[in-house]
Scaffold this active site. Sequence first.
Site, PDB file in Angstrom:
ATOM      1  N   PHE A 246      30.167  42.358  15.720  1.00  0.00           N
ATOM      2  CA  PHE A 246      29.099  41.573  16.354  1.00  0.00           C
ATOM      3  C   PHE A 246      27.758  42.237  16.075  1.00  0.00           C
ATOM      4  O   PHE A 246      26.916  42.386  16.950  1.00  0.00           O
ATOM      5  CB  PHE A 246      29.377  41.445  17.860  1.00  0.00           C
ATOM      6  CG  PHE A 246      28.881  40.147  18.445  1.00  0.00           C
ATOM      7  CD1 PHE A 246      28.976  38.951  17.747  1.00  0.00           C
ATOM      8  CD2 PHE A 246      28.322  40.123  19.727  1.00  0.00           C
ATOM      9  CE1 PHE A 246      28.520  37.763  18.290  1.00  0.00           C
ATOM     10  CE2 PHE A 246      27.860  38.939  20.281  1.00  0.00           C
ATOM     11  CZ  PHE A 246      27.963  37.756  19.557  1.00  0.00           C
TER      12      PHE A 246
ATOM     13  N   ALA B  50      24.562  42.350  12.884  1.00  0.00           N
ATOM     14  CA  ALA B  50      23.607  41.351  12.389  1.00  0.00           C
ATOM     15  C   ALA B  50      24.327  40.096  11.892  1.00  0.00           C
ATOM     16  O   ALA B  50      23.957  38.969  12.246  1.00  0.00           O
ATOM     17  CB  ALA B  50      22.772  41.955  11.266  1.00  0.00           C
TER      18      ALA B  50
ATOM     19  N   LYS C  36      32.817  44.211   2.372  1.00  0.00           N
ATOM     20  CA  LYS C  36      33.198  44.523   0.987  1.00  0.00           C
ATOM     21  C   LYS C  36      34.365  45.502   0.908  1.00  0.00           C
ATOM     22  O   LYS C  36      35.199  45.413   0.014  1.00  0.00           O
ATOM     23  CB  LYS C  36      32.001  45.153   0.246  1.00  0.00           C
ATOM     24  CG  LYS C  36      30.856  44.216   0.006  1.00  0.00           C
ATOM     25  CD  LYS C  36      29.694  44.913  -0.687  1.00  0.00           C
ATOM     26  CE  LYS C  36      28.842  45.727   0.258  1.00  0.00           C
ATOM     27  NZ  LYS C  36      28.044  44.966   1.220  1.00  0.00           N
TER      28      LYS C  36
ATOM     29  N   GLU D 135      32.924  34.933   0.345  1.00  0.00           N
ATOM     30  CA  GLU D 135      31.639  34.606  -0.283  1.00  0.00           C
ATOM     31  C   GLU D 135      30.520  35.555   0.171  1.00  0.00           C
ATOM     32  O   GLU D 135      29.655  35.941  -0.615  1.00  0.00           O
ATOM     33  CB  GLU D 135      31.257  33.158   0.073  1.00  0.00           C
ATOM     34  CG  GLU D 135      29.983  32.646  -0.568  1.00  0.00           C
ATOM     35  CD  GLU D 135      30.136  32.427  -2.072  1.00  0.00           C
ATOM     36  OE1 GLU D 135      30.958  31.583  -2.462  1.00  0.00           O
ATOM     37  OE2 GLU D 135      29.429  33.093  -2.842  1.00  0.00           O
TER      38      GLU D 135
ATOM     39  N   GLY E 252      24.999  37.795  -0.495  1.00  0.00           N
ATOM     40  CA  GLY E 252      24.564  37.156   0.751  1.00  0.00           C
ATOM     41  C   GLY E 252      24.670  35.646   0.687  1.00  0.00           C
ATOM     42  O   GLY E 252      25.742  35.104   0.449  1.00  0.00           O
TER      43      GLY E 252
ATOM     44  N   GLU F 110      17.397  51.057   4.425  1.00  0.00           N
ATOM     45  CA  GLU F 110      17.955  51.659   5.628  1.00  0.00           C
ATOM     46  C   GLU F 110      17.537  53.125   5.735  1.00  0.00           C
ATOM     47  O   GLU F 110      17.101  53.720   4.753  1.00  0.00           O
ATOM     48  CB  GLU F 110      19.477  51.548   5.576  1.00  0.00           C
ATOM     49  CG  GLU F 110      19.892  50.106   5.498  1.00  0.00           C
ATOM     50  CD  GLU F 110      21.350  49.911   5.835  1.00  0.00           C
ATOM     51  OE1 GLU F 110      21.948  50.811   6.438  1.00  0.00           O
ATOM     52  OE2 GLU F 110      21.863  48.831   5.501  1.00  0.00           O
TER      53      GLU F 110
ATOM     54  N   LYS G 286      30.129  45.496  -5.101  1.00  0.00           N
ATOM     55  CA  LYS G 286      30.072  44.051  -5.338  1.00  0.00           C
ATOM     56  C   LYS G 286      30.574  43.703  -6.738  1.00  0.00           C
ATOM     57  O   LYS G 286      31.259  42.693  -6.926  1.00  0.00           O
ATOM     58  CB  LYS G 286      28.635  43.545  -5.134  1.00  0.00           C
ATOM     59  CG  LYS G 286      28.205  43.590  -3.674  1.00  0.00           C
ATOM     60  CD  LYS G 286      26.709  43.426  -3.527  1.00  0.00           C
ATOM     61  CE  LYS G 286      26.313  43.415  -2.064  1.00  0.00           C
ATOM     62  NZ  LYS G 286      24.856  43.575  -1.885  1.00  0.00           N
TER      63      LYS G 286
ATOM     64  N   GLY H 167      20.267  39.558   5.084  1.00  0.00           N
ATOM     65  CA  GLY H 167      19.694  38.873   6.242  1.00  0.00           C
ATOM     66  C   GLY H 167      20.813  38.311   7.093  1.00  0.00           C
ATOM     67  O   GLY H 167      21.860  37.913   6.582  1.00  0.00           O
TER      68      GLY H 167
END
Lengths: 166, 332
Positions: free
Chosen positions: B11, B13, B118, B142, B147, B203, B218, B310
């Site tokens: 829970f 972003a 990932k 996906e 993103g 970050e 990725k 995001g």
Amino acid sequence: MAIVSLVVELKDKPGQLAKVIEPVSKYKGNIISIVHRREEISEGKVPVEISIEIDEKNVKKLLENIKSKGITIKRFNESRLTSTTSVVLIGHIIHTDLSSTIDAVDKTGFAEVVEMHISMPCLNKPSTAMVTISAIGDEELKKAMENLKAVCKKKGIIMIEPLEPE
Amino acid sequence: MYMIKLAIFGFGAVGRGVAKILIDKERIRRLIGEYTVVAIADSKGAIISDSIDLKKALEIKNKEGSLPERLTVDEIIDSVDFDVALELTPTNIKTGEPGLTHIKKCLKKGCHVVTSNKGPLVVAYKELMKLAEKNNVKLMFEATVGGAMPVIKLIKRDLAGNNIISIKGILNGTCNYILSKMEKEKLPYDVVLSEAKELGIAEANESYDVEGIDSAAKLVILANALMNMDVKFDDVEIVGITKITPEAFEIAMEKGYTIRLIAEVNEQTLKVGPRLVSLNNPLCIHGTLNAVLIKTDLAKEVFVIGRGAGSIETASAVISDLAEIYSCEVNK
């Protein structure tokens, strides 16, 4: 394969160009371009610039054959290197023996560093260089790049390759 | 009418972004029919109910920082009945945990899984896919790459029948922001990095992004999922962007190039590293965007660009996966 460009002087009358083209065909050369420099005619002779792709072994025979037909070769220049690429190097390029880095390419015999631009903003800080490499073919260029990459890796220099071939 | 039961694990972003979209009942009902959220768990606690009020759950999370009931995800999987798990916990590239255990348990239980994580896919892609197939459920991912930018389903579904020859992509928005800013402002790496941290684009511990680790993870997913490879994270040749100098951009520009961090896979190559990108190349993008250039045997080149990070953007990919699971079942 090599790319040869020559400038021959031809009499300004029919049938002259064939005397040059015939030997090219005989030695399995491929004509890339022919330019008549009519604006440079002097004493009834036209300079004609011809670029040919031809096996290196046949270059000498071709030139002799053309000369034997009574044609003057005004200029001749053989460009062996047909594949080119540029890479960026970042690191202590100068202090890690620059010439041995370049040798990784030059000593192959089939590739050369043809251009180099180094930027050294501060003493003791990493420098950045753009290195242009030419080779006699795409496969050879790839091999030369691998050699350079291996040497850079040993010296802690980052090598940034292009995403697409040039 | 069947009521689809959803469980949200993680829970942060992304999880909260998904919850915000799930509040819009009308939007989601059109896609999957009637649904309800029966469990939400974060790293410290959970909420369990036949029909969780998502607005209230978000309020509690914002106010308290964690969810109230002392239940772990493992306990929820064992005791709560649900149809789809949305596995949105943080990534661990090395172990895949805790997501890996969550996903395995859910698949074995016969639940579909949609994940943005990932780690589990990098560590055990083939194993997880086999497990899903064996249990006749779907594992959708996906949101793990790019993103909101569609790439997994785009290639699997819309480019079905194509053999993928190569994929070249910008898969990390933080790196692309730093490099395009260095290019534009002629500033050193350190300066642009601290600015990116201030803006929340990088970050506090930036190494995961700037060392190329995130892009490499990725790339492993793309190679395994879309090019039928069987590669591991350690197979990727990785170079980060930390040593790039501002002069490199100036020198590259003289030859019509800029520099971007590119992830590339083809039959001979599996690598992430800074590359000279021609100013005419579509991958010469700016800011935090992601982009992928796909080369196939039938369709030839396909280019996608979009937002790679995001909360709501990533949640968009999670929702599209959820819709995909029920796209064939909605009218049954």
